[in-house]
Write an enzyme that holds these catalytic residues in place. Structure first.
Site, short mmCIF file in Angstrom:
data_model
loop_
_atom_site.label_atom_id
_atom_site.label_comp_id
_atom_site.label_asym_id
_atom_site.label_seq_id
_atom_site.Cartn_x
_atom_site.Cartn_y
_atom_site.Cartn_z
N CYS A 83 0.91 -1.26 0.03
CA CYS A 83 -0.02 0.02 -0.03
C CYS A 83 1.08 1.27 -0.16
O CYS A 83 1.89 1.29 0.80
CB CYS A 83 -0.82 -0.07 1.29
SG CYS A 83 -1.97 1.60 1.35
N CYS A 89 -0.46 5.81 7.10
CA CYS A 89 -1.69 5.55 7.63
C CYS A 89 -1.41 4.46 8.89
O CYS A 89 -0.55 3.73 8.71
CB CYS A 89 -2.52 4.63 6.69
SG CYS A 89 -3.93 3.76 7.21
N CYS A 92 -2.23 -0.12 9.46
CA CYS A 92 -1.11 -1.56 8.92
C CYS A 92 0.31 -1.13 9.63
O CYS A 92 0.68 -0.03 9.63
CB CYS A 92 -0.88 -1.71 7.80
SG CYS A 92 -2.55 -2.42 6.98
N CYS A 170 -8.08 0.64 0.05
CA CYS A 170 -7.43 -0.08 1.07
C CYS A 170 -7.26 -1.59 0.86
O CYS A 170 -8.16 -2.23 0.52
CB CYS A 170 -8.15 -0.02 2.46
SG CYS A 170 -7.59 -1.03 3.87
N GLN A 270 -17.25 -10.65 13.72
CA GLN A 270 -15.85 -10.96 13.27
C GLN A 270 -15.39 -10.17 12.16
O GLN A 270 -15.96 -9.60 11.08
CB GLN A 270 -15.67 -12.59 13.10
CG GLN A 270 -15.89 -13.42 14.24
CD GLN A 270 -14.99 -13.06 15.44
OE1 GLN A 270 -13.99 -12.39 15.37
NE2 GLN A 270 -15.29 -13.58 16.78
N PHE A 301 -21.31 -15.08 25.85
CA PHE A 301 -20.84 -13.81 25.12
C PHE A 301 -21.34 -14.11 23.66
O PHE A 301 -20.26 -14.00 22.59
CB PHE A 301 -19.49 -13.44 25.14
CG PHE A 301 -19.21 -13.07 26.64
CD1 PHE A 301 -19.31 -11.91 27.13
CD2 PHE A 301 -18.55 -14.12 27.39
CE1 PHE A 301 -18.74 -11.92 28.56
CE2 PHE A 301 -17.98 -14.12 28.67
CZ PHE A 301 -18.34 -12.73 29.33
N GLU A 321 -25.96 -13.58 26.33
CA GLU A 321 -25.50 -12.16 25.69
C GLU A 321 -26.07 -10.82 26.27
O GLU A 321 -27.06 -11.02 26.76
CB GLU A 321 -25.63 -12.24 24.32
CG GLU A 321 -25.48 -10.96 23.70
CD GLU A 321 -23.95 -10.39 23.54
OE1 GLU A 321 -23.79 -9.03 23.90
OE2 GLU A 321 -22.96 -10.99 23.50
N ASP A 369 -16.63 -16.36 24.40
CA ASP A 369 -15.98 -15.45 23.34
C ASP A 369 -16.17 -14.09 23.98
O ASP A 369 -17.04 -13.50 23.43
CB ASP A 369 -16.54 -15.53 22.05
CG ASP A 369 -15.68 -14.78 20.98
OD1 ASP A 369 -14.64 -14.26 21.27
OD2 ASP A 369 -16.15 -14.60 20.06
N CYS A 395 -9.67 -12.38 21.68
CA CYS A 395 -8.81 -11.45 20.88
C CYS A 395 -7.95 -10.90 21.38
O CYS A 395 -7.37 -9.87 21.11
CB CYS A 395 -9.86 -10.72 19.85
SG CYS A 395 -10.81 -9.51 21.41
#
EC number: 2.1.1.190
Length: 444
Positions: A83, A89, A92, A170, A270, A301, A321, A369, A395
């Site tokens: 890129c 930016c 990344c 992008c 996700q 969750f 949830e 999760d 995550c």
């Protein structure tokens, strides 16, 4: 070493955020976009004039982050970025890394977090789940004014900055989002005259673009008419403001297993379709390989059902949830999908009211999760339970390791931990851990 100097350094290793780290007599110096083995020329920030010391970071430590001026000796595994905005930016941080270096660094972040928590469990190779790219993106919209006049722009923020970098394309986005920057700019020009900065979240769905705008505040009747016209002109599936529906021309669908979910506006998904499929596959494979047949499972969750809808192909599922709108979307998808076993739902804040052992012991498997903060309270209750199989999805490597330690201290053994990469070129990594009860929970 003076903090305002231009220095030549040798990079020793990679840090958790992808920075190269050089060891100096004054301590480690972090150099963005540098690789181990490289010789680089950098500049360091001037000291805080009020103290004469290095500026403090947001974590309260001396800020030893340098700006890369030049790579004087490049590592063999350096590659050209894909890129033109890379290093400008802030989205990344690793486009200069070879695939081998990148994969090892990302997997090592999980290994390191587990080791710090005292968990000695083999970690599987990193699974690439980028697929066709990210199906959701948030553009920032800003009105900029200078001597040449007013300029409306959308894009991403520069690294560690509030400066907007306009983006027209992008490369990490799904092709279905190819027109997303132009659409975001079109909407920004309608809303920015109100003077507030905008966050424009765009999701690729089976029926077109689903957009939720944040930062504007409630839309009045005139604005709603204008936005409805824009949604027609831009052929949007749905347009909302702060989750408040402006117009839905077509239900924005997301395929989850056999089901088709219309998630709430701005609701969690996700990052990539393949990422969701990969995480769900690891979850369902763990349940399928359990010693006894899984008849009842709890999905904690649960969101709008990426795991529950797939688990229901083989077992009854209780989905818990806090977001009632997400559960309503899951319930609608379940009722519209033939061939699934029963899914029940419960709106409950699992941070404040985790399921207790008496409730958990009804299930053959528990999947959780949580958000990035992890599931400490819920993990402590699971550790006291006798649930035979627990599958933890996360995550965040740090909170995953903390929760895994709680489970292993409670009598669970980590059978398998798999890192999954759906946030290509970022420090973020997903994990799926499979835990099997091997002993009684320890009394504390």
């Amino acid at each position: 070493m003076t903090l305002d100097a231009t220095l030549t350094l040798t990079i020793a290793r990679l840090g958790a955020r992808g920075d190269g780290i050089a060891d100096t007599p004054a301590g480690p110096v972090y150099v963005p976009y540098a690789l181990p083995g490289e010789t680089v020329r950098v500049s360091l920030p001037a000291p805080d004039p009020s103290t004469g010391r290095a500026a403090r970071s947001s974590m309260g430590r001396a800020d030893a982050r340098a700006a890369l001026i030049a790579v004087e000796h490049a590592a063999p595994d350096r590659r050209a970025p894909e890129c033109v905005l890379f290093t400008r930016c802030g989205g990344c941080v690793t486009q200069h890394m070879s695939e081998a270096t990148y994969g090892a660094w990302k997997r090592d972040s999980v290994v390191t977090a587990l080791a710090r928590a005292g968990i000695d469990t083999p970690v599987e190779p990193l699974v690439d789940a980028h697929g066709t790219g990210r199906r959701r993106v948030t553009f920032h919209g800003r009105r900029r004014q200078d001597a040449d006049g007013v300029d409306d722009a959308v894009g991403f923020m520069a690294a560690r900055s509030h400066d907007l970098v306009p983006v027209a394309h992008c490369p990490v986005l799904d092709p279905a989002l190819a027109r997303a920057p132009a659409v975001a700019l079109d909407l920004a020009r309608l809303l920015l005259p109100k003077g507030k900065p905008l966050d424009i979240q765009i999701t690729a769905t089976t029926s077109g673009l689903d957009i939720d705008v944040r930062g504007h505040g409630p839309a009045g009747e005139v604005e709603r008419r204008v936005l409805t016209g824009a949604a027609e002109r831009l052929d949007l599936a749905r347009l909302s403001i702060h989750g408040d529906l402006v117009v839905e021309r077509r239900p924005p669908g997301i395929a989850m297993g056999r089901g088709l979910v219309t998630p709430p506006a701005g609701g969690f998904l996700q990052a990539t379709a393949l990422g969701e499929e990969t995480l769900a596959r690891l979850v369902t494979e763990a349940c399928d390989s359990a010693p006894g047949r899984i008849k009842r499972a709890a999905d904690l969750f649960a969101g709008c059902g990426p795991f529950a809808l797939r688990l229901a192909e083989r077992a009854e599922v209780h989905a818990v949830e806090s977001a009632a709108a997400a559960l309503a979307a899951l319930d609608r998808a379940f009722r519209a999908t033939p061939g699934l076993r029963r899914i029940t739902t419960e709106a409950r804040d699992l941070f404040r009211r985790p399921l207790l052992p008496l409730e958990l012991n009804r299930y053959d498997a528990v999947v959780f999760d949580p958000p990035r903060a992890g599931a400490e309270a819920q993990a402590r209750e699971i550790a006291k339970s006798q649930v035979p199989l627990v599958v933890a999805v996360s995550c965040d490597a740090g909170t995953f390791a903390r929760d895994a330690k709680i489970l292993t201290d409670g009598g669970y053994a980590a059978a398998r931990i798999t890192p999954v990469d759906q946030f290509r070129h970022s420090p973020h990594v997903e994990m799926v851990g499979v835990f099997v009860r091997t002993g009684k929970a320890r009394r504390r």
